[in-house]
Scaffold this active site. Structure first.
Site, mmCIF file in Angstrom:
data_model
loop_
_atom_site.group_PDB
_atom_site.id
_atom_site.type_symbol
_atom_site.label_atom_id
_atom_site.label_comp_id
_atom_site.label_asym_id
_atom_site.label_seq_id
_atom_site.Cartn_x
_atom_site.Cartn_y
_atom_site.Cartn_z
ATOM 1 N N GLY A 11 -15.437 -5.370 17.759
ATOM 2 C CA GLY A 11 -15.017 -5.375 16.331
ATOM 3 C C GLY A 11 -14.939 -6.996 16.269
ATOM 4 N N ASP A 32 -14.802 0.948 23.038
ATOM 5 C CA ASP A 32 -14.998 0.974 21.676
ATOM 6 C C ASP A 32 -15.689 2.002 21.117
ATOM 7 N N ASN A 33 -15.207 2.924 20.214
ATOM 8 C CA ASN A 33 -15.829 4.039 19.727
ATOM 9 C C ASN A 33 -16.894 3.912 18.324
ATOM 10 N N ASN A 36 -15.854 0.899 13.462
ATOM 11 C CA ASN A 36 -16.162 0.106 12.552
ATOM 12 C C ASN A 36 -17.016 -1.236 13.230
ATOM 13 N N ASP A 59 -13.179 6.730 22.374
ATOM 14 C CA ASP A 59 -12.403 6.787 21.558
ATOM 15 C C ASP A 59 -10.899 6.923 22.519
ATOM 16 N N SER A 126 0.422 -8.513 13.346
ATOM 17 C CA SER A 126 -0.178 -9.172 12.127
ATOM 18 C C SER A 126 1.276 -9.927 11.334
ATOM 19 N N TYR A 151 -0.603 0.906 6.836
ATOM 20 C CA TYR A 151 -1.257 0.060 7.972
ATOM 21 C C TYR A 151 -0.120 -1.085 8.525
ATOM 22 N N LYS A 155 1.882 -1.381 12.410
ATOM 23 C CA LYS A 155 2.032 -2.688 13.195
ATOM 24 C C LYS A 155 3.451 -2.841 13.710
ATOM 25 N N PHE A 180 -2.349 -14.577 11.452
ATOM 26 C CA PHE A 180 -2.196 -14.767 9.871
ATOM 27 C C PHE A 180 -3.750 -14.146 9.274
ATOM 28 N N ASN A 201 -11.317 -8.546 2.022
ATOM 29 C CA ASN A 201 -10.867 -9.721 2.100
ATOM 30 C C ASN A 201 -11.670 -10.668 1.442
HETATM 31 P P1 NAD Z 1 -12.405 -4.560 13.581
HETATM 32 O O1 NAD Z 1 -12.497 -3.156 12.683
HETATM 33 O O2 NAD Z 1 -13.534 -5.565 13.169
HETATM 34 O O3 NAD Z 1 -12.263 -4.095 15.167
HETATM 35 C C1 NAD Z 1 -11.688 -2.903 15.608
HETATM 36 C C2 NAD Z 1 -12.501 -2.446 16.453
HETATM 37 O O4 NAD Z 1 -11.717 -1.337 17.267
HETATM 38 C C3 NAD Z 1 -13.980 -1.763 15.937
HETATM 39 O O5 NAD Z 1 -15.048 -2.276 16.661
HETATM 40 C C4 NAD Z 1 -13.390 -0.262 16.017
HETATM 41 O O6 NAD Z 1 -14.888 0.417 16.172
HETATM 42 C C5 NAD Z 1 -12.774 -0.109 17.115
HETATM 43 N N1 NAD Z 1 -11.791 0.820 17.078
HETATM 44 C C6 NAD Z 1 -11.078 1.519 16.222
HETATM 45 N N2 NAD Z 1 -10.393 2.702 16.506
HETATM 46 C C7 NAD Z 1 -10.733 2.851 17.815
HETATM 47 C C8 NAD Z 1 -10.547 3.810 18.836
HETATM 48 N N3 NAD Z 1 -9.559 5.022 18.386
HETATM 49 N N4 NAD Z 1 -11.165 3.811 19.851
HETATM 50 C C9 NAD Z 1 -11.935 3.039 20.203
HETATM 51 N N5 NAD Z 1 -12.221 1.923 19.518
HETATM 52 C C10 NAD Z 1 -11.665 1.914 18.132
HETATM 53 O O7 NAD Z 1 -11.101 -5.292 13.462
HETATM 54 P P2 NAD Z 1 -10.477 -6.745 13.648
HETATM 55 O O8 NAD Z 1 -10.615 -7.316 12.552
HETATM 56 O O9 NAD Z 1 -11.439 -7.129 14.860
HETATM 57 O O10 NAD Z 1 -9.120 -6.215 14.024
HETATM 58 C C11 NAD Z 1 -8.740 -6.321 15.399
HETATM 59 C C12 NAD Z 1 -7.251 -5.942 15.662
HETATM 60 O O11 NAD Z 1 -6.510 -6.964 14.875
HETATM 61 C C13 NAD Z 1 -6.741 -4.743 14.878
HETATM 62 O O12 NAD Z 1 -5.615 -4.079 15.510
HETATM 63 C C14 NAD Z 1 -6.218 -5.362 13.375
HETATM 64 O O13 NAD Z 1 -5.352 -4.460 12.928
HETATM 65 C C15 NAD Z 1 -5.533 -6.616 13.879
HETATM 66 N N6 NAD Z 1 -5.568 -7.478 12.824
HETATM 67 C C16 NAD Z 1 -6.615 -8.011 12.179
HETATM 68 C C17 NAD Z 1 -6.604 -8.790 11.144
HETATM 69 C C18 NAD Z 1 -7.764 -9.209 10.474
HETATM 70 O O14 NAD Z 1 -7.509 -9.870 9.371
HETATM 71 N N7 NAD Z 1 -9.050 -8.847 10.862
HETATM 72 C C19 NAD Z 1 -5.351 -9.497 10.891
HETATM 73 C C20 NAD Z 1 -3.994 -9.134 11.681
HETATM 74 C C21 NAD Z 1 -4.210 -8.031 12.891
HETATM 75 C C1 UD1 Z 2 -4.827 -8.668 3.927
HETATM 76 C C2 UD1 Z 2 -3.672 -7.453 4.207
HETATM 77 C C3 UD1 Z 2 -3.173 -7.858 5.604
HETATM 78 C C4 UD1 Z 2 -4.219 -8.055 6.678
HETATM 79 C C5 UD1 Z 2 -5.004 -9.183 5.981
HETATM 80 C C6 UD1 Z 2 -6.361 -9.472 7.159
HETATM 81 C C7 UD1 Z 2 -3.054 -6.815 2.040
HETATM 82 C C8 UD1 Z 2 -1.725 -6.574 1.049
HETATM 83 N N1 UD1 Z 2 -2.942 -7.452 3.315
HETATM 84 O O1 UD1 Z 2 -4.130 -9.776 3.729
HETATM 85 O O2 UD1 Z 2 -2.358 -6.834 6.101
HETATM 86 O O3 UD1 Z 2 -3.623 -8.696 7.872
HETATM 87 O O4 UD1 Z 2 -5.491 -8.724 5.003
HETATM 88 O O5 UD1 Z 2 -6.813 -8.343 7.341
HETATM 89 O O6 UD1 Z 2 -4.046 -6.130 1.832
HETATM 90 N N2 UD1 Z 2 -8.101 -12.712 -2.871
HETATM 91 C C9 UD1 Z 2 -8.877 -12.634 -4.097
HETATM 92 N N3 UD1 Z 2 -10.183 -12.208 -4.458
HETATM 93 C C10 UD1 Z 2 -10.531 -10.994 -3.629
HETATM 94 C C11 UD1 Z 2 -9.946 -11.041 -2.307
HETATM 95 C C12 UD1 Z 2 -8.873 -11.600 -2.107
HETATM 96 O O7 UD1 Z 2 -8.529 -13.509 -4.814
HETATM 97 O O8 UD1 Z 2 -11.750 -10.667 -3.964
HETATM 98 C C13 UD1 Z 2 -6.978 -13.129 -2.502
HETATM 99 C C14 UD1 Z 2 -5.787 -12.325 -2.328
HETATM 100 O O9 UD1 Z 2 -5.094 -11.902 -3.696
HETATM 101 C C15 UD1 Z 2 -4.745 -12.917 -1.362
HETATM 102 C C16 UD1 Z 2 -6.083 -13.938 -0.433
HETATM 103 O O10 UD1 Z 2 -7.085 -13.643 -1.350
HETATM 104 O O11 UD1 Z 2 -4.190 -13.807 -2.178
HETATM 105 C C17 UD1 Z 2 -6.307 -13.298 0.801
HETATM 106 O O12 UD1 Z 2 -6.750 -11.879 0.626
HETATM 107 P P1 UD1 Z 2 -7.118 -11.149 1.941
HETATM 108 O O13 UD1 Z 2 -8.228 -11.745 2.391
HETATM 109 O O14 UD1 Z 2 -7.485 -9.617 1.345
HETATM 110 O O15 UD1 Z 2 -5.853 -11.070 2.864
HETATM 111 P P2 UD1 Z 2 -4.396 -10.775 2.608
HETATM 112 O O16 UD1 Z 2 -4.314 -10.006 1.342
HETATM 113 O O17 UD1 Z 2 -3.682 -12.055 2.687
#
Ligand code: NAD
Ligand code: UD1
Length: 340
Positions: A11, A32-33, A36, A59, A126, A151, A155, A180, A201
């Site tokens: 991921g 990884d499964n 995503n 998985d 998170s 979600y 966490k 963050f 995002n």
């Molecule tokens: P991602 O979806 O890109 O990566 C997650 C990976 O886990 C994927 O490759 C998916 O295929 C794999 N996966 C999911 N369920 C599985 C299962 N049951 N068995 C095996 N593989 C599985 O997400 P990411 O952005 O890399 O996030 C990684 C971690 O960080 C997650 O736990 C997410 O909740 C946490 N996190 C992410 C963010 C963010 O903004 N990206 C913010 C805070 C926390």
């Molecule tokens: C979201 C998740 C959070 C997760 C994080 C990272 C929510 C409520 N929270 O955070 O749990 O950890 O993603 O994956 O969804 N924005 C725009 N236009 C857009 C997209 C976003 O204005 O098209 C703004 C949002 O309102 C926010 C900021 O950009 O103020 C960041 O948004 P985003 O990237 O989605 O992250 P978070 O909402 O902070």
């Protein structure tokens, strides 16, 4: 060198962390499964590091397959647990899927870690656990607020399950990392974020808009109580974030941890508004970014940024990459993916 199992290692954050682990000399086993991610991410990791890590497609909720993997690759020293579903909106629609994958998946992992004598875990948490904090910046002692989505709830539940398992058995040490807002891509543009469908995002939406895939960015709200009215977040470069995992790993493996469970915020310590980020993107890339102001997105918090003092002091880690460079990395990745 120590052998690390990385769940969800193909991921977004997992793949960048695998690169840093390999470059720090660790042996990596990825599970990884592909729910995503794509197997081609392995090619990117290999192109950057010169090493193709072991990969098992499974998985983590499938106990038999997971145990077979741990039998095939014994003597794992630690796990970094990324595997989870992460889309906030989807978690409202499919809550049971989220609880099963994120919460049951963790219980399965901890059970198998104990059975196979794996004593260390780093867990991806998170800043969402803080909700809208009472004071800024947020440090790790800030109270967790009731989750606003399934979600976010997973966490909080996972953090609690890890605490309770450590207290029950004392055979696992844990580090909980509260990310963050991770953004950007590897400077090589060989790995990055691959959102499916319309991105939720901010940064992937911006890069897709600049690439002409989306017509314009909607800025969700300009009536917040912030200097320019748009919401503020702490955007952390994914490579800096990945490096923090290596620091946390070194701390666990060398026994420098001060408690059986430690919690660290991982952010930059700087709040950046949506409009500031949009302007920095345009300046850093020279691209025009059409945008319009629309209403607030429901469930959004107004402003959130990290107090990083603990990670600085205890892990010897800070985020160092400037925002313009981070946004250029995101744009370079988008161009690479689209063949631009
Ligand atoms: P991602 O979806 O890109 O990566 C997650 C990976 O886990 C994927 O490759 C998916 O295929 C794999 N996966 C999911 N369920 C599985 C299962 N049951 N068995 C095996 N593989 C599985 O997400 P990411 O952005 O890399 O996030 C990684 C971690 O960080 C997650 O736990 C997410 O909740 C946490 N996190 C992410 C963010 C963010 O903004 N990206 C913010 C805070 C926390
Ligand atoms: C979201 C998740 C959070 C997760 C994080 C990272 C929510 C409520 N929270 O955070 O749990 O950890 O993603 O994956 O969804 N924005 C725009 N236009 C857009 C997209 C976003 O204005 O098209 C703004 C949002 O309102 C926010 C900021 O950009 O103020 C960041 O948004 P985003 O990237 O989605 O992250 P978070 O909402 O902070």
């Amino acid at each position: 060198m120590a052998k690390i199992l990385v769940t969800g290692g193909l991921g977004y954050i997992g793949s960048h962390t695998v690169v840093e682990l390999i470059q720090s000399g660790y042996d990596v086993v990825i599970v990884d499964n592909l729910s995503n991610s794509e197997q081609t991410v392995l090619d990117g990791i290999e192109a950057i590091t010169g090493v193709r890590p072991v990969f098992e497609q499974l998985d983590i909720c499938d106990e038999k397959a997971f145990q077979a993997c741990l039998t095939k690759y014994p003597h794992i020293d630690a796990v970094i647990h990324f595997a989870a579903y992460k889309a906030v909106g989807e978690s409202v629609e499919k809550s049971l899927d989220y609880y099963r994958n994120n919460v049951f998946g963790l219980i399965q992992l901890l059970t198998l870690m104990r059975k196979n004598n794996i004593p260390n875990i780093i867990f991806s948490s998170s800043c969402t656990v803080y909700g809208q904090p009472d004071k800024l910046p947020i440090d790790e002692s800030a109270p967790r607020k009731p989750a606003t989505s399934p979600y976010g709830n997973t966490k909080q539940m996972c953090e609690d399950i890890i605490h309770d398992a450590v207290v029950s058995y004392h055979d696992i040490k844990a580090v909980l990392l509260r990310y963050f807002n991770p953004i950007g891509a590897h400077p090589s543009a060989k790995i990055g974020e691959l959102p499916k469908g319309v991105p939720n995002n901010l940064v992937p939406f911006i890069t897709q808009t600049a690439a002409g895939i989306r017509k314009e960015l909607s800025v969700f709200g300009d009536d917040y109580n912030t200097p320019d009215g748009s919401a503020i977040r702490d955007y952390i470069y994914v490579v800096d974030l990945a490096k923090a995992h290596v620091k946390a790993m070194q701390r666990l493996l060398s026994g420098e941890n001060k408690a059986e469970v430690e919690v660290f915020n991982l952010g930059t310590g700087q709040g950046v508004s949506v409009l500031e980020l949009v302007k920095t993107f345009m300046k850093a890339t020279g691209m025009n970014l059409p945008y319009k102001i629309v209403g607030r997105r429901s469930g959004d918090t107004e402003q959130v940024w990290a107090d990083n003092t603990r990670a600085e002091k205890e892990l010897g880690w800070t985020a160092t990459t400037p925002l313009d460079e981070v946004l250029r990395s995101a744009w370079n990745w988008e161009k690479q993916v689209r063949g631009l």
